[in-house]
Every structure is written in C-alpha cells, then in structure tokens.
Write a protein that holds these residues in place. Structure first.
Motif, PDB file in Angstrom:
ATOM      1  N   GLU A  77       0.789  -1.072  -0.047  1.00  0.00           N
ATOM      2  CA  GLU A  77       0.042  -0.079  -0.212  1.00  0.00           C
ATOM      3  C   GLU A  77       0.973   1.292   0.045  1.00  0.00           C
ATOM      4  O   GLU A  77       0.578   2.351  -0.789  1.00  0.00           O
ATOM      5  CB  GLU A  77      -0.892   0.127   1.316  1.00  0.00           C
ATOM      6  CG  GLU A  77      -2.078  -1.105   1.237  1.00  0.00           C
ATOM      7  CD  GLU A  77      -2.847  -1.119   2.576  1.00  0.00           C
ATOM      8  OE1 GLU A  77      -2.614  -0.326   3.375  1.00  0.00           O
ATOM      9  OE2 GLU A  77      -3.819  -2.141   2.369  1.00  0.00           O
ATOM     10  N   ARG A  78       1.922   1.258   0.884  1.00  0.00           N
ATOM     11  CA  ARG A  78       2.744   2.441   0.831  1.00  0.00           C
ATOM     12  C   ARG A  78       3.665   2.622  -0.522  1.00  0.00           C
ATOM     13  O   ARG A  78       3.560   3.777  -0.864  1.00  0.00           O
ATOM     14  CB  ARG A  78       3.803   2.235   2.068  1.00  0.00           C
ATOM     15  CG  ARG A  78       4.923   3.298   2.235  1.00  0.00           C
ATOM     16  CD  ARG A  78       4.154   4.410   2.687  1.00  0.00           C
ATOM     17  NE  ARG A  78       4.891   5.695   2.891  1.00  0.00           N
ATOM     18  CZ  ARG A  78       4.662   6.764   2.625  1.00  0.00           C
ATOM     19  NH1 ARG A  78       3.220   7.123   2.330  1.00  0.00           N
ATOM     20  NH2 ARG A  78       5.530   7.660   2.503  1.00  0.00           N
ATOM     21  N   PHE A  79       3.929   1.671  -1.047  1.00  0.00           N
ATOM     22  CA  PHE A  79       4.603   1.668  -2.670  1.00  0.00           C
ATOM     23  C   PHE A  79       3.675   2.244  -3.435  1.00  0.00           C
ATOM     24  O   PHE A  79       3.993   3.007  -4.128  1.00  0.00           O
ATOM     25  CB  PHE A  79       5.240   0.447  -2.718  1.00  0.00           C
ATOM     26  CG  PHE A  79       6.540  -0.034  -2.296  1.00  0.00           C
ATOM     27  CD1 PHE A  79       7.580   1.069  -1.992  1.00  0.00           C
ATOM     28  CD2 PHE A  79       6.794  -1.237  -2.036  1.00  0.00           C
ATOM     29  CE1 PHE A  79       8.767   0.611  -1.421  1.00  0.00           C
ATOM     30  CE2 PHE A  79       8.111  -1.653  -1.235  1.00  0.00           C
ATOM     31  CZ  PHE A  79       9.065  -0.651  -1.275  1.00  0.00           C
ATOM     32  N   ASP A  80       2.560   1.812  -3.220  1.00  0.00           N
ATOM     33  CA  ASP A  80       1.268   2.365  -4.379  1.00  0.00           C
ATOM     34  C   ASP A  80       1.076   3.644  -4.344  1.00  0.00           C
ATOM     35  O   ASP A  80       0.906   4.568  -4.852  1.00  0.00           O
ATOM     36  CB  ASP A  80      -0.051   1.485  -4.168  1.00  0.00           C
ATOM     37  CG  ASP A  80       0.119   0.381  -4.629  1.00  0.00           C
ATOM     38  OD1 ASP A  80       0.955   0.022  -5.713  1.00  0.00           O
ATOM     39  OD2 ASP A  80      -0.680  -0.739  -4.508  1.00  0.00           O
ATOM     40  N   LEU A  86       4.468  10.250  -6.995  1.00  0.00           N
ATOM     41  CA  LEU A  86       5.548  10.511  -7.908  1.00  0.00           C
ATOM     42  C   LEU A  86       4.912  10.909  -9.458  1.00  0.00           C
ATOM     43  O   LEU A  86       5.214  11.586 -10.001  1.00  0.00           O
ATOM     44  CB  LEU A  86       6.482   9.283  -8.255  1.00  0.00           C
ATOM     45  CG  LEU A  86       7.493   9.066  -6.811  1.00  0.00           C
ATOM     46  CD1 LEU A  86       8.094   7.585  -7.270  1.00  0.00           C
ATOM     47  CD2 LEU A  86       8.500  10.320  -6.849  1.00  0.00           C
ATOM     48  N   MET A  87       4.002  10.065  -9.835  1.00  0.00           N
ATOM     49  CA  MET A  87       3.187  10.281 -11.027  1.00  0.00           C
ATOM     50  C   MET A  87       2.518  11.595 -10.995  1.00  0.00           C
ATOM     51  O   MET A  87       2.725  12.369 -11.997  1.00  0.00           O
ATOM     52  CB  MET A  87       2.136   9.048 -11.174  1.00  0.00           C
ATOM     53  CG  MET A  87       2.623   7.760 -11.527  1.00  0.00           C
ATOM     54  SD  MET A  87       1.318   6.536 -11.705  1.00  0.00           S
ATOM     55  CE  MET A  87       0.043   7.238 -12.821  1.00  0.00           C
ATOM     56  N   HIS A  88       1.813  11.930 -10.058  1.00  0.00           N
ATOM     57  CA  HIS A  88       1.346  13.434  -9.493  1.00  0.00           C
ATOM     58  C   HIS A  88       2.218  14.138  -9.713  1.00  0.00           C
ATOM     59  O   HIS A  88       2.164  15.631 -10.299  1.00  0.00           O
ATOM     60  CB  HIS A  88       0.527  13.539  -8.283  1.00  0.00           C
ATOM     61  CG  HIS A  88      -0.084  14.778  -8.219  1.00  0.00           C
ATOM     62  ND1 HIS A  88       0.202  15.416  -7.235  1.00  0.00           N
ATOM     63  CD2 HIS A  88      -1.413  15.040  -8.676  1.00  0.00           C
ATOM     64  CE1 HIS A  88      -0.569  16.659  -7.299  1.00  0.00           C
ATOM     65  NE2 HIS A  88      -1.617  16.155  -8.227  1.00  0.00           N
ATOM     66  N   LEU A  89       3.440  14.175  -9.136  1.00  0.00           N
ATOM     67  CA  LEU A  89       4.608  15.136  -9.114  1.00  0.00           C
ATOM     68  C   LEU A  89       4.989  15.248 -10.495  1.00  0.00           C
ATOM     69  O   LEU A  89       5.554  16.485 -11.063  1.00  0.00           O
ATOM     70  CB  LEU A  89       5.686  14.703  -8.392  1.00  0.00           C
ATOM     71  CG  LEU A  89       6.905  15.515  -8.085  1.00  0.00           C
ATOM     72  CD1 LEU A  89       6.605  16.953  -7.588  1.00  0.00           C
ATOM     73  CD2 LEU A  89       7.843  14.941  -7.220  1.00  0.00           C
ATOM     74  N   LYS A  90       5.187  14.160 -11.317  1.00  0.00           N
ATOM     75  CA  LYS A  90       5.718  14.363 -12.657  1.00  0.00           C
ATOM     76  C   LYS A  90       4.868  15.247 -13.694  1.00  0.00           C
ATOM     77  O   LYS A  90       5.163  15.877 -14.497  1.00  0.00           O
ATOM     78  CB  LYS A  90       5.695  12.918 -13.351  1.00  0.00           C
ATOM     79  CG  LYS A  90       6.150  12.867 -14.709  1.00  0.00           C
ATOM     80  CD  LYS A  90       6.074  11.491 -15.060  1.00  0.00           C
ATOM     81  CE  LYS A  90       6.470  11.208 -16.779  1.00  0.00           C
ATOM     82  NZ  LYS A  90       6.139   9.935 -17.348  1.00  0.00           N
TER      83      LYS A  90
END
Length: 101
Positions: A77-80, A86-90
């Motif tokens: 869950e933490r990795f997800d 990270l996708m949002h930051l990208k």
C-alpha cells in the motif's frame, strides 16, 4: 508436571529400585518390570511434551504468517501511494515546464 518435579520423581523411584536391589528382596524380573514402567512413563511424558510443543509451534507459525501478511500488505500500500505521488509530481513538473516554455 514441571521438569523439576518429574526429575525428583524419577530420582525417588530409582533410589527405591536400587534399595530393593541391594536389599536382596527384589528379583531380577521385578526390577526389570519396574524399569520398564519407568521407561514407559518417561516416553509418555516426552511424547506429551513434544505434542504440546508441536501445537505451540503451529500457533506461532500462524501468528507469524498473519504478521507477515499484514506487513507485506502495508508495504505494498505504501509503495502504491508513493508511486501515485510520483506520477502526480511528474504531471505537475510537466505542466510547469509547458507553462514556462
């Protein structure tokens, strides 16, 4: 029965057998019979102890498996969550690059 009590009982029984043997009152057959009884009692105690330990080990395995499964799920869950962040930051960085260009 605890181990200390079992050892004291065995010691007492061995002393009784030895006293009977040295007094001349015992026949070899009666000594052998008593020794067989002692061995059977010891085997029964050992088998009972091993069975109890087996049950305890099975319980521990079950608890460890539950803890591992729970921890594994939490890590996933933490990795997800990190991947989504990270996708949002990208996306934000890409938007910033487009707007500054």
């Amino acid at each position: 029965m605890d181990v200390e009590a079992e050892l004291l009982d065995l010691k007492r029984r061995m002393q009784a057998i030895e006293a009977t043997m040295y007094s001349g009152d015992a026949t070899p057959a009666s000594v052998i019979t008593e020794l067989k009884k002692m061995i059977t009692a010891i085997e029964t105690g050992i088998n009972d102890d091993l069975a109890a330990h087996g049950v305890e080990i099975a319980g521990l395995r079950h608890q460890i498996n539950d803890c591992f499964t729970s921890a594994h799920n939490q890590v996933l869950e933490r990795f997800d969550s990190l991947r989504i962040d990270l996708m949002h930051l990208k996306l934000i960085l890409e938007q910033q690059l487009k707007s500054s260009a």
